[in-house]
Scaffold this motif. Structure first.
Motif, short mmCIF file in Angstrom:
data_model
loop_
_atom_site.label_atom_id
_atom_site.label_comp_id
_atom_site.label_asym_id
_atom_site.label_seq_id
_atom_site.Cartn_x
_atom_site.Cartn_y
_atom_site.Cartn_z
N LEU A 752 0.82 -1.21 0.00
CA LEU A 752 0.00 0.00 0.00
C LEU A 752 0.85 1.26 0.00
N ALA A 753 2.07 1.15 0.52
CA ALA A 753 2.97 2.30 0.56
C ALA A 753 3.90 2.36 -0.64
N ALA A 754 3.91 1.30 -1.45
CA ALA A 754 4.88 1.20 -2.55
C ALA A 754 4.34 1.79 -3.84
N ASP A 755 5.25 2.03 -4.77
CA ASP A 755 4.87 2.42 -6.14
C ASP A 755 4.55 1.13 -6.89
N ARG A 756 3.26 0.92 -7.19
CA ARG A 756 2.82 -0.32 -7.83
C ARG A 756 2.40 -0.08 -9.28
N ALA A 757 2.87 0.98 -9.85
CA ALA A 757 2.48 1.28 -11.23
C ALA A 757 2.92 0.15 -12.15
N PRO A 758 2.06 -0.27 -13.09
CA PRO A 758 2.44 -1.34 -14.02
C PRO A 758 3.69 -0.96 -14.82
N THR A 759 4.57 -1.94 -14.98
CA THR A 759 5.80 -1.73 -15.75
C THR A 759 5.67 -2.27 -17.16
N TRP A 760 4.73 -3.21 -17.39
CA TRP A 760 4.53 -3.88 -18.68
C TRP A 760 5.81 -4.56 -19.16
N GLU A 761 6.61 -4.98 -18.20
CA GLU A 761 7.85 -5.70 -18.52
C GLU A 761 7.56 -6.96 -19.32
N GLY A 762 6.48 -7.64 -18.94
CA GLY A 762 6.14 -8.88 -19.63
C GLY A 762 5.78 -8.67 -21.09
N TRP A 763 5.05 -7.61 -21.38
CA TRP A 763 4.66 -7.34 -22.76
C TRP A 763 5.89 -7.11 -23.63
N ALA A 764 6.87 -6.38 -23.10
CA ALA A 764 8.09 -6.12 -23.85
C ALA A 764 8.84 -7.42 -24.13
N ALA A 765 8.87 -8.31 -23.12
CA ALA A 765 9.56 -9.59 -23.30
C ALA A 765 8.87 -10.44 -24.35
N VAL A 766 7.54 -10.44 -24.36
CA VAL A 766 6.78 -11.22 -25.33
C VAL A 766 7.04 -10.72 -26.75
N GLU A 767 7.06 -9.41 -26.94
CA GLU A 767 7.33 -8.87 -28.27
C GLU A 767 8.73 -9.28 -28.74
N ARG A 768 9.69 -9.25 -27.82
CA ARG A 768 11.06 -9.65 -28.18
C ARG A 768 11.11 -11.12 -28.57
N ILE A 769 10.46 -11.99 -27.79
CA ILE A 769 10.47 -13.43 -28.07
C ILE A 769 9.76 -13.72 -29.38
N SER A 770 8.65 -13.04 -29.64
CA SER A 770 7.90 -13.26 -30.87
C SER A 770 8.76 -13.01 -32.10
N GLU A 771 9.56 -11.97 -32.07
CA GLU A 771 10.42 -11.66 -33.21
C GLU A 771 11.64 -12.57 -33.24
N GLU A 772 12.23 -12.82 -32.08
CA GLU A 772 13.44 -13.63 -32.02
C GLU A 772 13.21 -15.05 -32.53
N TYR A 773 12.01 -15.60 -32.28
CA TYR A 773 11.71 -16.97 -32.70
C TYR A 773 10.93 -17.02 -34.01
N GLY A 774 10.78 -15.87 -34.68
CA GLY A 774 10.16 -15.84 -36.00
C GLY A 774 8.66 -16.13 -35.98
N ILE A 775 7.99 -15.88 -34.87
CA ILE A 775 6.56 -16.16 -34.77
C ILE A 775 5.75 -15.00 -35.32
N HIS A 776 6.16 -13.77 -34.96
CA HIS A 776 5.54 -12.54 -35.45
C HIS A 776 4.06 -12.42 -35.09
N ASP A 777 3.68 -12.97 -33.96
CA ASP A 777 2.30 -12.85 -33.46
C ASP A 777 2.34 -13.03 -31.94
N VAL A 778 2.16 -11.94 -31.20
CA VAL A 778 2.27 -12.02 -29.74
C VAL A 778 1.19 -12.91 -29.13
N ASN A 779 0.08 -13.13 -29.85
CA ASN A 779 -0.98 -13.98 -29.32
C ASN A 779 -0.56 -15.45 -29.24
#
Length: 857
Positions: A752-779
């Motif tokens: 409750l006292a912390a900064d809990r703002a979303p970082t969206w770190e996971g979304w960035a990782a998914v986009e990177r993996i999608s391109e790195e593995y040639g999938i080109h579709d985050v879904n």
């Protein structure tokens, strides 16, 4: 409150009627208190030039709530003394809309045991009129009587002999309205005695004689109880002169406003004050006012709940900017006068003696405002109408609010008036925000009698008519008829499609989904039947992680209660969110004795949320109380889907006020603010499908099965009862609640006292993996233990990426991957424990005949 204290609140150096008196020759003549009680203003009304403005009514002039309530309460005590205690218990109090609804209620309070009803100008569909009358001089002449209990006016709802009728208005001027009312009601329910109550008696000598003649005519005793007495002296031609003066003033004000607007054009816009909802937890079954009747039992329930509601307002005021401000205006809404008034009296107590709490309400009375100390109404805010009578009428006014020194305004409306117009850029809230530092919005559930409520439950908050489509909404499904959960654990806002064949082979579904031939929600995968080895793995994982899960359940629940409490409505996103919602409900009950409502609702990626289910929630609860719950976040697709869906729902005319934020058990993707943990670990409920979720399938949305007014669908797999571990999962986690209570307290405090703002770190990782593995579709990239498990159970998996060194949390992943012939690749720099990759090839050749993955892309 004493008369002396009241006078100290109302006396002014300059009489607030002097401006009108000097220009029109209108004079008040009467006892010494009269000018302290009343000021004068000009009406924008072709029937009467002047308006008597009360300083103790709380309508046009802000006043201390205790003064306003005290004025009516003292009149009620005088009526009780006049009648005697025994006769007072047989009295019924009738107040007049809109100005005297709060005054009449306060008079009923002073009588102690009397039920209360006020007339209304708001028709309520399905409620039969018990009478009505006209107020000839008013801007809105028709009054309706809509008691829920048809016997109320006859006998106070007791079934006894005809009771004393006490009629309450703010002023007794000619007496026409009151006498017309008595005449009409006497013809329906003759009685021996009437008492007329008013703050001031302003009748002429001829009108006084007329009351005596009237009482003899109907053969009943008619008493009069007022606080002050006098007359209004009106010179000849005052109506025409008043209309001319109003026209001249409005023209002059228009010129000044135009010049001010031109001058302000070069000035940067000033940020408006924030608007925050405050959740009152209005007592169940207590009407928001006397439109349909208000009994002594309702009064007792409200009195008991007022201190806690005031504390919530005070806490929210304090949360806005440190300590609660010392100057607060509580603003009611038209006929909704009494509830805001009593919240104001309780807030006076909650904030202490040095606080300056004031109370007034909005109005429909078309009154001229003049910024002069000798004029009763100094300022006027105009805004569009925002209740169900908006069509065919003008807007509302909030008088003597602009320019007032109030760092905070608490606006109180009923749920019928909580419409998009209220929240519009030119709506009441925005107009208030221009003149204060902080606006709180409190929405009371609109009480609708059982004959009119869509659910047949008295006290059900009902939305405005334009929201009531269809007329009868479907009802939630509950166990044991639908799901293996106990009926109190969850209400499923779904329709039962158990008898419909919806399952398709996994590889056929995958090809159809990826080729665009079908949406994933149009069919169901064949329900996975775990092997004995896998079932044993689930049991071991559950035992090993039970305390960890319990700690996360407690942490997210305590965070929700602190920020959205005290009685949030939990709404799980079916189905992964449902076990979590049930556990959160159990934590609140176990640790705080709270019996929180809990429902499960369908949301479909690419199709949005179930709009019919949202309408059902809005018809039964304040949307602001709804807290959406899910199991975990992956890349945040559903988080984004929910936000977009709520925006679209409101834009299409759906009830406003739903907060699209999701509360989750685990947020490894950094996608939400409210969570139990951000670690990516094994949540055992992710290991299985329906057998850990009450035997309910994933939700279904198909046009031939789900109509526009239907809930989305789901299946109850009764045949899997022997494999059901839903209860085992819940009980194992709940058994650890006491053990982790101390850790939860510390964790929640830190969050409750912390900064809990979303970082969206996971979304960035998914986009990177999608391109790195040639999938080109985050879904097709499913991050986290839970989502990877779903890939292995429901989709056609291609590869599993496992964080190097990940241990026991991935045992079930490795087992499932081995069973399906899916390679597991150890990788570094992964923000998740693992990531599941869906096969990017569209054809059924993505799997062999045995359903195992074919190597290569």
């Amino acid at each position: 409150m004493s008369e002396r204290a009241t006078r100290e609140e109302t006396v002014d150096v300059v009489w607030s009627g002097s401006w009108v008196a000097e220009r029109l020759g209108v004079a008040l003549e009467g006892d010494g208190e009269l000018q302290e009680l009343l000021g004068l203003a000009l009406r924008r009304n072709p029937k009467r030039a002047h308006l008597l403005v009360s300083n103790v009514l709380g309508k046009h002039v802000p006043q201390r709530p205790s003064v306003v309530h005290g004025a009516g309460f003292e009149l009620g005590e005088r009526v009780r003394a006049l009648l005697g205690a025994q006769e007072a218990r047989r009295a019924v109090v009738l107040g007049y809309a809109e100005t005297a609804t709060g005054l009449g209620h306060a008079v009923a309070d002073g009588l102690r045991d009397a039920p209360y009803l006020h007339s209304t100008r708001r028709p309520v569909a399905g409620v039969e009129q018990a009478g009505g009358f006209e107020e000839s001089h008013s801007h809105a002449t028709s009054h309706l009587l809509l008691p829920e209990d048809r016997d109320l006016l006859a006998s106070g709802g007791t079934g006894a002999d005809a009771s004393v009728l006490v009629l309450v208005d703010d002023e007794f001027s000619t007496g026409n309205t009151v006498l017309n009312t008595i005449r009409a009601l006497h013809a329906l329910h003759p009685r021996e005695r009437y008492v007329i109550v008013a703050l001031v008696d302003m009748r002429s000598a001829g009108d006084r004689d007329r009351l005596t003649v009237f009482a003899a005519e109907i053969g009943a005793r008619v008493d009069l109880v007022t606080r002050s007495t006098g007359t209004v002296a009106l010179p000849d031609g005052v109506l025409e002169r008043g209309q001319a003066l109003v026209a001249a003033q409005e023209a002059e004000q228009a010129v000044r406003a135009e010049k001010a607007e031109e001058a302000a054009g070069a000035v940067e816009d000033v940020d408006s004050a924030p608007v925050t909802r405050v959740h009152l937890d209005w007592p169940a079954g207590v009407p928001d006012g006397g439109r349909h009747g208000f009994t002594p039992a309702h009064r007792a329930a409200l009195e008991a709940a007022l201190p806690a509601m005031a504390d919530r307002i005070a806490a929210e005021l304090g949360d806005a900017a440190g300590p609660a401000p010392r100057h607060v205006l509580v603003l009611g809404f038209e006929e909704l006068m009494y509830a805001p008034l009593r919240l104001g009296t309780a807030l006076e107590t909650a904030l202490g003696a040095d606080a300056e709490v004031r109370y007034s309400t909005t109005t429909r009375s078309p009154v001229l405002a003049v910024d002069d100390p000798g004029y009763a109404i100094r300022t006027r805010l105009v805004f569009p109408a925002h209740d169900d009578r908006a069509a065919g009428r003008g807007g509302g006014m909030a008088n003597t609010v602009a320019g007032a020194v109030s760092p905070a305004v608490v606006a109180v409306v009923d749920s019928t008036a909580d419409t998009p117009e209220l929240h519009a850029p030119d709506g009441l809230l925005a107009r208030l925000a221009e003149h204060t530092g902080h606006v709180l919005l409190a929405v009371l559930p609109s009480y609708v009698p059982a004959t009119a409520a869509p659910t047949g439950v008295p006290g059900t908050p009902t939305p405005a008519p334009e929201r009531q489509e269809p007329a009868v909404l479907p009802e939630p499904l509950r166990g044991p008829d639908f799901s293996s959960y106990a009926p109190q654990d969850v209400g499923w806002l779904l329709q039962d499609l158990s008898d419909t064949e919806l399952e398709a082979p996994t590889e056929e579904r995958e090809e159809a989904i990826q080729s665009g031939g079908a949406h994933y929600a149009e069919s169901l995968p064949v329900e996975y039947q775990p092997s004995a080895e896998y079932q044993a793995l689930f049991t071991a994982a559950l035992e090993a992680s039970a305390a960890r899960i319990a700690r996360a359940v407690g942490t997210v629940t305590e965070t929700v209660l602190a920020e959205r409490g005290p009685r949030p409505v939990l709404v799980s996103l079916a189905r992964a969110g449902t076990p979590v919602g049930v556990l959160m409900r159990r934590w609140a009950q176990h640790r705080h004795g709270l019996d929180l409502p809990h429902y499960a609702i369908s949301i479909v990626r690419g199709r949005g949320i179930d709009a019919t289910a949202l309408r059902w929630l809005a018809a039964h609860h304040d949307p602001a109380d709804v807290v959406f719950v899910d199991g975990w976040t992956g890349k945040g697709a559903i988080t984004r889907e929910l936000a977009a869906a709520i925006t679209e729902f409101e834009a299409s005319g759906g009830p406003a006020g739903f907060d699209p934020e999701i509360s989750v058990l685990a947020d490894p993707g950094g996608c939400v603010r409210t969570y139990g943990t951000r670690e990516d670990f094994l949540i055992p409920s992710a290991c299985l499908n329906s057998t850990v979720s009450g035997l309910i399938s994933r939700t279904v949305l198909r046009a031939d099965l789900v109509g526009p007014d239907d809930f989305h669908g789901g299946k109850f797999y009764r045949e899997l009862a022997d494999s059901d571990v839903s209860g085992l999962f819940l009980d194992t986690i709940a058994a650890r609640f006491d053990e982790v209570a101390g850790q939860v307290e510390e964790a929640a405090k830190e969050l409750l006292a912390a900064d809990r703002a979303p970082t969206w770190e996971g979304w960035a990782a998914v986009e990177r993996i999608s391109e790195e593995y040639g999938i080109h579709d985050v879904n097709l990239v499913k991050p986290g233990v839970g989502e990877t498990t779903r890939v292995l159970l429901r989709r056609v998996p291609w590869k599993i990426l496992a964080k190097r060194g990940a241990g026991a949390d991935l045992e079930h992943i490795r087992l499932l991957a081995e069973q399906r012939g899916v390679p597991v690749e150890e990788v570094d720099d992964l923000p998740y424990s693992c990531v599941g990759l869906i096969h990017p090839r569209f054809t059924r050749g993505a799997t062999g005949a045995d359903g195992k993955a074919v190597q290569g892309a």
